[in-house]
Design an enzyme around this catalytic site. Structure first.
Site, PDB file in Angstrom:
ATOM      1  N   GLU A 314       1.575 -16.576   6.223  1.00 26.31           N
ATOM      2  CA  GLU A 314       0.774 -16.546   7.383  1.00 26.31           C
ATOM      3  C   GLU A 314       0.321 -17.777   7.332  1.00 26.31           C
ATOM      4  O   GLU A 314      -0.196 -18.348   8.760  1.00 26.31           O
ATOM      5  CB  GLU A 314      -0.894 -16.417   6.107  1.00 26.31           C
ATOM      6  CG  GLU A 314      -1.095 -15.186   5.856  1.00 26.31           C
ATOM      7  CD  GLU A 314      -0.824 -13.827   6.466  1.00 26.31           C
ATOM      8  OE1 GLU A 314      -0.620 -13.763   7.759  1.00 26.31           O
ATOM      9  OE2 GLU A 314      -0.097 -12.748   6.529  1.00 26.31           O
ATOM     10  N   HIS A 396       6.032  -5.615  12.304  1.00 24.22           N
ATOM     11  CA  HIS A 396       6.503  -5.927  11.078  1.00 24.22           C
ATOM     12  C   HIS A 396       8.425  -5.169  11.744  1.00 24.22           C
ATOM     13  O   HIS A 396       9.055  -5.858  10.366  1.00 24.22           O
ATOM     14  CB  HIS A 396       5.829  -5.311  10.134  1.00 24.22           C
ATOM     15  CG  HIS A 396       4.370  -6.067  10.140  1.00 24.22           C
ATOM     16  ND1 HIS A 396       3.464  -6.057  10.723  1.00 24.22           N
ATOM     17  CD2 HIS A 396       3.819  -7.280   9.850  1.00 24.22           C
ATOM     18  CE1 HIS A 396       2.412  -6.645  10.177  1.00 24.22           C
ATOM     19  NE2 HIS A 396       2.773  -7.523  10.062  1.00 24.22           N
TER      20      HIS A 396
END
Length: 672
Positions: A314, A396
Site C-alpha cells: 500500500e 490485480h
C-alpha cells in the site's frame, strides 16, 4: 506482544565518489534540462502556446531525473508530462515523454458548466460524500487533445470505498477517463513477533508517531486518533487488537522507510521526507491507499492484516503516486506495488515473515491461501505471460506478468537460495537473478522516467534504460531484457541497446547511457578467506578478542574452530568482519551456519541481538528469541553489492544479564 521503542540508523552501501556534490549535480541537471527544453526538441511536440513547468530534480544511482509538466494556454495538460535524465555532470543521457502530438488551435471555452461536469462525475459513483476539486484541463492522454473538466469525487463504488478522478469532455459531457485513487491490496498481519519500533515522547506521553517523520503514524481508523500511552510498550499479541495491528503496521512502515533510504537513496515515501497516516480498523477484507492515507482491514477471522507484503504494497502505491507520472497506468500499478511489498519483506528479513515472493501468505484470508504468487502467478489464476489482453483485465490479475518478470530478474529460473523455481513463457532456462535489491533499484530508477502514459511496454524500455545506466558492462541490461523476453513482453522500437564499455551519452526519446563504470570479473568461486576459521586465527577476518574459538563449550559446525560472539552474560559487544570484491554483474550469495543458545527465558523480548550487515546496511538480524538446539543454514542474496567492495560484518550485542551466544561457522560468499 511486547515492543520496546528505540531508534536505529542504517548506513547506505558504499558508492563510488561522485565528481561533483549532490547539490551541484542537481543544479547542473536542472540547467541542462532547461536549456534542452528551451530549444523545443522534436520529442516534446511543443506548440506555440505551451509552457513547461520544471519540478524538483530527483537523484538516484548517480543519475539526475528532471520531471516536467506542461500547460496549454495556462491549463494543465493531462498527458503532457515528460522526464529528462542527465548524469552528474549535467549531460543529457535519456528522455521520456508522454505526449505524442502537438496541441495547436484548441479552444479553451467549455460548453458545459463546472456544475454540469460535476454532476456527470458524481454519477460515476454509487454514493457521493463530496467533491474535492474540479478544474478545467486539456486532455491529451489518448487520441486528439480535448478540453475537459477533471473532478475528484469521494464516496463508494460497487467495489467499496472510492476516491475517483473523472475526466469529462467539456464540450459533450462524455466521460473520457476514470482513475480510482483507492489502491487496494490484502494479506497478513499480527505476525512479526516482538519487534522494535521508533515512537515519539511528548511530555510524559508516548505516541505511535515516527520521530524522524511525523507524518508517519499509526491510528485507530474509528476516529483517526494516533495510538498513545504512558509507557513505550505496545500491543498484546492478539491479532484482533487494533493496537497490535498498529505495532505490525508501524514496524513494517519503518522497515520500508529504511529500505527506501539504504537501497534506493529515496527521502521518505513521497520523496521529500514525508508519508501518510496508517489507520487500522477498516471493516472489510482488504487494505487500501487513496492518496491521503493507508487503511488496514482484517481477514475473515477479524485479525488486522498489517503484514510486510500488505503495508509495503500500500505504501508502494504512495511511492508510485509521488514519482513522475503519478500512479502507473496500463494495468501496471498492482505489480509496481507488489515489488515494494516484496522488497520490504526482504529488507525486514523477519524470521516470522521470511522473504517468499507471495502476497498474503501468512493467513487464509478468504479460504484460498495467498492471493498472488510472483514466481508462478498461475497458482492464483493469474497470467504468467503478457498478451494484448492484459491492459483490459482486472487490475490485480493483470499484475501477473509484471510480478513474474520481477521474480525472474531478482531470482532467476533456478535459485540456489531456497526460493522456488520459475518457468518462462518463451522456453528459456538458466536465467540467473541479480538479487532483490538490485532488481528493486532497476525498477525504481525506471519509475523515475515514468510518465502518465505508462504501460507494460514502456516499463520494458524504462527498466532497460535504468539497467544500462547502472552497469556499463551490460550484465544488468542483458538480465533485465532476458526477464522481459521470458514473460513475453515484446521488444519496443525505443528500447536501448547495450554492447558494453562507456560510450558517450546520446540523448534519445527513450534510450539511456551508463553513468557509473563498475569493475568486471569472473562470476564463480567462493570469496571469503578462512571461511571456517580452521587456521586458528582471525586473519583475514577482523574480530574482537576471543571471537575465533576452539573450546568445547560451543561445538563447531565442522572442524574444530568457529566464531563465537557474546555469551558473557554482561553488557558486551563482539564484531567479526571481512571485505571482499564482488565483480559487476555477478550473482553473490552469502551463506553461514548459525547456532544460538541463551539463558534468557522470555518468549517476547529481544534482549541480545546479532546483526549482519554489508557495507553498513542490515541484511539480517537475530536475537535470543531465535535460539535453537543446533546449527541452521542461513542464506542471503547480496548481489546488490556487485561492482565493488562488500564488507561483511557480524555484530553481537548483549545486555547486562543472562548470556546469549551467537556461534557462526562455515561461511561463504559464492559467485555465479
Amino acid at each position: 506482544m511486547v515492543v520496546a521503542a528505540t531508534a536505529a540508523t542504517a548506513v547506505s552501501p558504499a558508492a563510488a565518489p561522485a565528481p561533483v556534490t549532490p547539490a551541484a549535480a542537481s543544479t547542473l541537471a536542472a540547467n541542462s534540462a532547461a536549456n534542452l527544453v528551451a530549444g523545443k526538441p522534436a520529442f516534446l511536440h511543443a506548440g506555440s502556446e505551451d509552457k513547461f513547468v520544471q519540478r524538483s530534480v530527483i537523484s538516484s544511482a548517480g543519475l539526475q531525473f528532471v520531471p516536467y509538466e506542461r500547460t496549454y494556454r495556462d491549463l494543465r495538460v493531462l498527458g503532457g508530462d515528460f522526464v529528462i535524465v542527465t548524469n552528474s555532470s549535467g549531460q543529457v543521457t535519456a528522455t521520456s515523454s508522454a505526449q505524442e502530438q502537438t496541441i495547436e488551435g484548441l479552444s479553451t471555452s467549455p460548453k458545459l458548466t463546472k456544475a454540469q461536469a460535476e454532476k456527470v462525475a458524481k454519477g460515476q459513483l454509487k454514493t457521493v460524500s463530496g467533491v474535492e476539486s474540479t478544474d478545467l484541463v486539456v486532455y491529451a492522454l489518448d487520441g486528439a487533445p480535448r478540453l475537459a473538466y477533471e473532478s475528484t469525487v469521494r464516496g463508494t463504488s460497487a467495489e467499496g470505498v472510492s476516491r475517483l478522478t473523472i475526466d469529462v469532455d467539456a464540450l459533450t459531457g462524455a466521460v473520457l477517463k476514470t482513475r480510482e485513487r483507492v489502491m487496494e491490496g490484502t494479506g497478513t498481519g499480527w505476525i512479526n513477533g516482538s519487534v522494535t519500533i521508533s515512537t515519539t515522547l511528548s511530555g510524559s506521553t508516548y505516541s505511535m508517531t515516527d520521530p524522524g517523520m511525523t507524518t508517519l503514524k499509526c491510528q485507530d481508523a474509528a476516529n483517526n486518533t494516533t495510538f498513545s500511552g504512558s509507557d513505550d510498550v505496545w500491543g498484546n499479541g492478539t491479532g484482533t487488537n487494533k493496537e497490535t495491528g498498529c505495532v505490525d503496521a508501524l514496524y513494517v512502515a519503518q522497515q520500508e522507510k529504511a529500505m527506501l533510504s539504504n537501497w534506493l537513496g529515496r527521502n521518505g515515501f513521497n520523496g521529500s521526507g514525508g508519508a501518510w497516516p496508517i489507520r487500522v480498523g477498516l471493516n472489510d477484507q482488504n487494505a487500501y491507499y487513496d492518496g491521503t492515507q493507508v487503511q488496514i482491514g482484517k481477514n475473515t477471522a477479524g485479525q488486522w492484516i498489517s503484514s510486510a507484503d500488505v503495508v509495503g504494497h500500500e505504501l508502494g502505491h504512495g511511492i508510485d503516486d509521488t514519482t513522475p507520472g503519478g500512479i502507473s497506468n496500463g494495468n501496471t500499478q498492482e505489480f509496481v506495488a507488489d515489488v515494494f511489498g516484496a522488497a520490504t519483506e526482504a529488507y525486514a528479513n523477519n524470521p516470522n515473515d521470511p522473504r517468499d515472493y507471495q502476497v498474503g501468505e501468512e493467513i487464509n484470508l478468504v479460504g484460498s491461501g495467498p492471493i498472488r504468487y510472483m514466481y508462478n502467478p498461475s497458482l492464483a489464476g493469474d497470467d504468467n505471460c503478457y498478451s494484448s489482453s492484459i491492459p483490459g483485465e482486472e487490475v490485480h490479475a493483470a499484475a501477473g506478468p509484471g510480478n513474474h518478470w520481477f521474480y525472474l530478474l531478482a531470482e532467476g529460473t533456478n535459485p540456489t537460495n531456497g526460493q522456488p523455481t520459475s518457468t518462462t513463457c518463451n522456453g528459456s532456462s538458466g536465467l540467473v537473478g541479480v538479487g532483490i535489491q538490485t532488481a528493486t533499484k532497476i525498477m525504481y530508477n525506471a519509475m523515475l522516467m515514468k510518465t502518465s502514459t505508462s504501460s507494460y511496454l514502456k516499463y520494458r524500455t524504462w527498466t532497460l534504460t535504468a539497467a544500462k545506466a547502472l552497469d556499463a558492462t551490460c550484465g544488468l541490461f542483458n538480465k533485465t531484457k532476458a526477464a522481459w523476453d521470458a514473460v513475453s513482453v515484446p521488444a519496443q522500437s525505443g528500447d536501448p541497446t547495450c554492447t558494453g564499455g562507456s560510450p558517450s551519452p546520446t540523448p534519445t526519446a527513450t534510450g539511456g547511457s551508463p553513468s557509473p563504470t563498475p569493475t568486471s570479473g569472473t562470476c564463480s568461486g567462493q570469496k571469503l578467506g578462512n571461511p571456517g576459521f580452521e587456521t586458528g586465527s582471525a586473519s583475514p577476518w577482523t574480530a574482537t578478542s576471543g571471537v575465533v574459538d576452539s573450546s568445547a563449550s560451543e561445538a563447531a559446525h565442522s572442524g574444530s574452530w568457529k566464531a563465537w560472539l557474546d555469551g558473557y552474560g554482561t553488557t558486551h559487544t563482539d564484531t567479526l568482519q571481512q571485505a571482499v570484491t564482488i565483480p559487476a554483474g555477478c550473482h553473490a550469495t552469502l551463506t553461514y551456519w548459525l547456532h544460538i543458545d541463551t539463558s534468557e527465558t522470555t518468549t517476547t523480548v529481544q534482549y541480545d541481538k546479532l546483526t549482519v550487515t554489508v557495507n553498513g546496511a542490515s541484511v539480517a538480524t537475530y536475537s535470543n528469541l531465535n535460539k535453537a538446539s543446533g546449527y541452521t543454514l542461513r542464506t542471503i542474496d547480496i548481489s546488490a553489492y556487485a561492482g565493488g567492495t562488500a564488507t561483511l560484518k557480524f555484530t553481537g550485542t548483549e545486555d547486562a544479564s543472562l548470556q546469549t551466544s551467537f556461534v557462526i561457522d562455515d561461511t561463504a560468499i559464492t559467485l555465479s
